[in-house]
Design a protein around this motif. Sequence first.
Motif, PDB file in Angstrom:
ATOM      1  N   GLY A  98      46.085   0.094  12.674  1.00  0.00           N
ATOM      2  CA  GLY A  98      44.999   0.923  12.002  1.00  0.00           C
ATOM      3  C   GLY A  98      44.857   2.547  12.730  1.00  0.00           C
ATOM      4  O   GLY A  98      45.647   2.564  13.730  1.00  0.00           O
ATOM      5  N   ASP A 132      35.269   8.045  10.278  1.00  0.00           N
ATOM      6  CA  ASP A 132      35.651   7.007   9.881  1.00  0.00           C
ATOM      7  C   ASP A 132      37.057   7.431   9.052  1.00  0.00           C
ATOM      8  O   ASP A 132      37.023   8.237   8.448  1.00  0.00           O
ATOM      9  CB  ASP A 132      34.853   6.583   8.498  1.00  0.00           C
ATOM     10  CG  ASP A 132      35.094   5.278   7.970  1.00  0.00           C
ATOM     11  OD1 ASP A 132      36.542   4.841   7.691  1.00  0.00           O
ATOM     12  OD2 ASP A 132      34.229   4.658   7.421  1.00  0.00           O
ATOM     13  N   PRO A 133      38.221   6.706   9.508  1.00  0.00           N
ATOM     14  CA  PRO A 133      39.574   7.194   8.893  1.00  0.00           C
ATOM     15  C   PRO A 133      39.607   6.920   7.273  1.00  0.00           C
ATOM     16  O   PRO A 133      40.418   7.298   6.747  1.00  0.00           O
ATOM     17  CB  PRO A 133      40.301   6.153   9.666  1.00  0.00           C
ATOM     18  CG  PRO A 133      39.681   4.848  10.204  1.00  0.00           C
ATOM     19  CD  PRO A 133      38.280   5.568  10.308  1.00  0.00           C
ATOM     20  N   THR A 134      38.815   6.254   6.820  1.00  0.00           N
ATOM     21  CA  THR A 134      38.850   6.043   5.308  1.00  0.00           C
ATOM     22  C   THR A 134      38.104   7.305   4.690  1.00  0.00           C
ATOM     23  O   THR A 134      38.195   7.377   3.525  1.00  0.00           O
ATOM     24  CB  THR A 134      38.158   4.769   4.640  1.00  0.00           C
ATOM     25  OG1 THR A 134      36.976   4.891   5.299  1.00  0.00           O
ATOM     26  CG2 THR A 134      38.944   3.508   5.559  1.00  0.00           C
ATOM     27  N   LEU A 135      37.077   8.035   5.449  1.00  0.00           N
ATOM     28  CA  LEU A 135      36.409   9.177   5.137  1.00  0.00           C
ATOM     29  C   LEU A 135      36.855  10.599   5.254  1.00  0.00           C
ATOM     30  O   LEU A 135      36.171  11.468   4.994  1.00  0.00           O
ATOM     31  CB  LEU A 135      35.053   8.603   5.145  1.00  0.00           C
ATOM     32  CG  LEU A 135      34.445   7.407   4.696  1.00  0.00           C
ATOM     33  CD1 LEU A 135      32.950   7.294   5.202  1.00  0.00           C
ATOM     34  CD2 LEU A 135      34.411   7.479   3.083  1.00  0.00           C
ATOM     35  N   GLY A 137      42.782  10.792   8.363  1.00  0.00           N
ATOM     36  CA  GLY A 137      42.932   9.328   8.309  1.00  0.00           C
ATOM     37  C   GLY A 137      43.553   8.686   7.330  1.00  0.00           C
ATOM     38  O   GLY A 137      44.682   7.977   7.422  1.00  0.00           O
ATOM     39  N   VAL A 138      43.399   9.311   5.880  1.00  0.00           N
ATOM     40  CA  VAL A 138      44.114   8.946   4.966  1.00  0.00           C
ATOM     41  C   VAL A 138      45.513   9.390   4.878  1.00  0.00           C
ATOM     42  O   VAL A 138      46.402   8.559   4.428  1.00  0.00           O
ATOM     43  CB  VAL A 138      43.253   9.519   3.511  1.00  0.00           C
ATOM     44  CG1 VAL A 138      43.847   9.345   2.421  1.00  0.00           C
ATOM     45  CG2 VAL A 138      41.590   8.918   3.614  1.00  0.00           C
ATOM     46  N   GLN A 163      47.309   7.078   7.258  1.00  0.00           N
ATOM     47  CA  GLN A 163      47.432   5.546   6.993  1.00  0.00           C
ATOM     48  C   GLN A 163      48.431   5.462   5.726  1.00  0.00           C
ATOM     49  O   GLN A 163      49.314   4.573   5.621  1.00  0.00           O
ATOM     50  CB  GLN A 163      46.121   5.085   6.495  1.00  0.00           C
ATOM     51  CG  GLN A 163      46.259   3.338   5.994  1.00  0.00           C
ATOM     52  CD  GLN A 163      46.627   2.803   7.237  1.00  0.00           C
ATOM     53  OE1 GLN A 163      45.789   2.777   8.094  1.00  0.00           O
ATOM     54  NE2 GLN A 163      47.687   2.179   7.050  1.00  0.00           N
ATOM     55  N   LYS A 164      48.522   6.494   4.972  1.00  0.00           N
ATOM     56  CA  LYS A 164      49.501   6.621   3.729  1.00  0.00           C
ATOM     57  C   LYS A 164      50.852   6.564   4.474  1.00  0.00           C
ATOM     58  O   LYS A 164      51.863   5.751   3.696  1.00  0.00           O
ATOM     59  CB  LYS A 164      49.156   7.549   2.814  1.00  0.00           C
ATOM     60  CG  LYS A 164      50.393   7.790   1.815  1.00  0.00           C
ATOM     61  CD  LYS A 164      50.325   6.771   0.775  1.00  0.00           C
ATOM     62  CE  LYS A 164      51.234   6.836  -0.521  1.00  0.00           C
ATOM     63  NZ  LYS A 164      51.414   5.781  -1.084  1.00  0.00           N
ATOM     64  N   THR A 204      51.801   3.231   5.884  1.00  0.00           N
ATOM     65  CA  THR A 204      52.242   2.319   4.992  1.00  0.00           C
ATOM     66  C   THR A 204      53.461   2.332   4.300  1.00  0.00           C
ATOM     67  O   THR A 204      54.077   1.086   4.127  1.00  0.00           O
ATOM     68  CB  THR A 204      50.898   2.020   3.931  1.00  0.00           C
ATOM     69  OG1 THR A 204      49.687   2.015   4.475  1.00  0.00           O
ATOM     70  CG2 THR A 204      50.942   1.405   2.821  1.00  0.00           C
ATOM     71  N   GLU A 262      47.346  13.454  -0.584  1.00  0.00           N
ATOM     72  CA  GLU A 262      46.207  12.479  -0.379  1.00  0.00           C
ATOM     73  C   GLU A 262      44.874  12.769   0.333  1.00  0.00           C
ATOM     74  O   GLU A 262      43.919  12.325  -0.121  1.00  0.00           O
ATOM     75  CB  GLU A 262      46.915  11.177   0.101  1.00  0.00           C
ATOM     76  CG  GLU A 262      47.918  10.505  -0.742  1.00  0.00           C
ATOM     77  CD  GLU A 262      47.643  10.115  -1.931  1.00  0.00           C
ATOM     78  OE1 GLU A 262      46.571   9.427  -2.010  1.00  0.00           O
ATOM     79  OE2 GLU A 262      48.073  10.578  -2.848  1.00  0.00           O
ATOM     80  N   LEU A 288      40.951  12.850  -1.536  1.00  0.00           N
ATOM     81  CA  LEU A 288      39.968  12.365  -0.817  1.00  0.00           C
ATOM     82  C   LEU A 288      38.859  13.396  -1.025  1.00  0.00           C
ATOM     83  O   LEU A 288      37.674  13.418  -1.139  1.00  0.00           O
ATOM     84  CB  LEU A 288      40.331  12.062   0.498  1.00  0.00           C
ATOM     85  CG  LEU A 288      38.824  11.239   1.359  1.00  0.00           C
ATOM     86  CD1 LEU A 288      38.304  10.251   0.834  1.00  0.00           C
ATOM     87  CD2 LEU A 288      39.136  11.351   2.748  1.00  0.00           C
TER      88      LEU A 288
END
Length: 320
Positions: A47, A62-65, A69-70, A73-74, A77, A132, A136
């Motif tokens: 994570g 928040d890494p999704t916001l 972070g986005v 993470q990409k 992945t 990416e 966002l």
Amino acid sequence: MDKQEEQFVKAYAPATVANVCCGFDVLGFALDAPGDEVWARKKETPGILISAVTGVEGLSADPTLNVIGVVAQKMLTDLNLEHGLELQLHKGMPVGSGLGSSAASSAAAAFAVNALLGNPFTTQELVVYAMEGERLASGSAHADNVAPSLLGGFVLVRGYDPLDVIPLGVPLDLYASVLYPQIELKTSLSRSILKQEIPLKKGIKQWGNLAGLMAGLLMKDYGLIRRSLHDEIFEPERSVLIPLFKQVKDAALKAGALGCGISGSGPSIFALSPSAEVAHDIKNAMEKVYAGSGIETKSYVSKVPEQGVRLVEQSIYQTV
């Protein structure tokens, strides 16, 4: 206790000017400053952890916001990596200025993570990952800010299907004077007022100006650049949202600018010139227009740099 080696990297990515008058959504160039920094290190648990956000208020950790972070993470992945990352973001540039704030953060994150992982991607390949972050931030994965922030100089985005990003470099000396009136101007508003259809006559002029600007850069022809730095379509509609825009543009041209226009969606206004001396004269002339207006401004003078994002720190240290 055992000694543990721990590596971290820090990357700096600069602000950018997109659209560049006649190059709406397809052309951008990098600045030297301002810019953002992203610090990154590996962590054993999966994570993304954003442990610090400094320099500006209101950005989520928040890494999704958060765009960093986005982006990170990409990359993890796609590389099928199981470990996680700790990131820190320092905002060195204003948010909502029209200078590619989210793009600078995204570019710095992509470059820092790539360096930390041993550079599995080329810098040009990182454009896709930085996009990416733009998805966002604005709902659209566009490249006209992240590409010059990563690659430096001028960059043409010829198309997206497939992505075709063309670095043009900086064939001749060019300096940017940028004035940021500190007003709120949402990108959504700036785009919503644009007409969806373009009169053929204006379209022809715009295509000619864009082609002329490209030719002027590559032929090192300041006169051709001056004749081509005009927006026939979007500036007349958008400029009404920026107080004193016409007066600032007139002052910049009178002070020797090759051309002047809206940076990105605004409210920042940029002007290009062939020397640092002229660039500072232009900055002073632009600032005078806003003096006494009640609107605070920030100003920048920057040479258009060959290099965009870069590492500013990379260390292996030991803890006991």
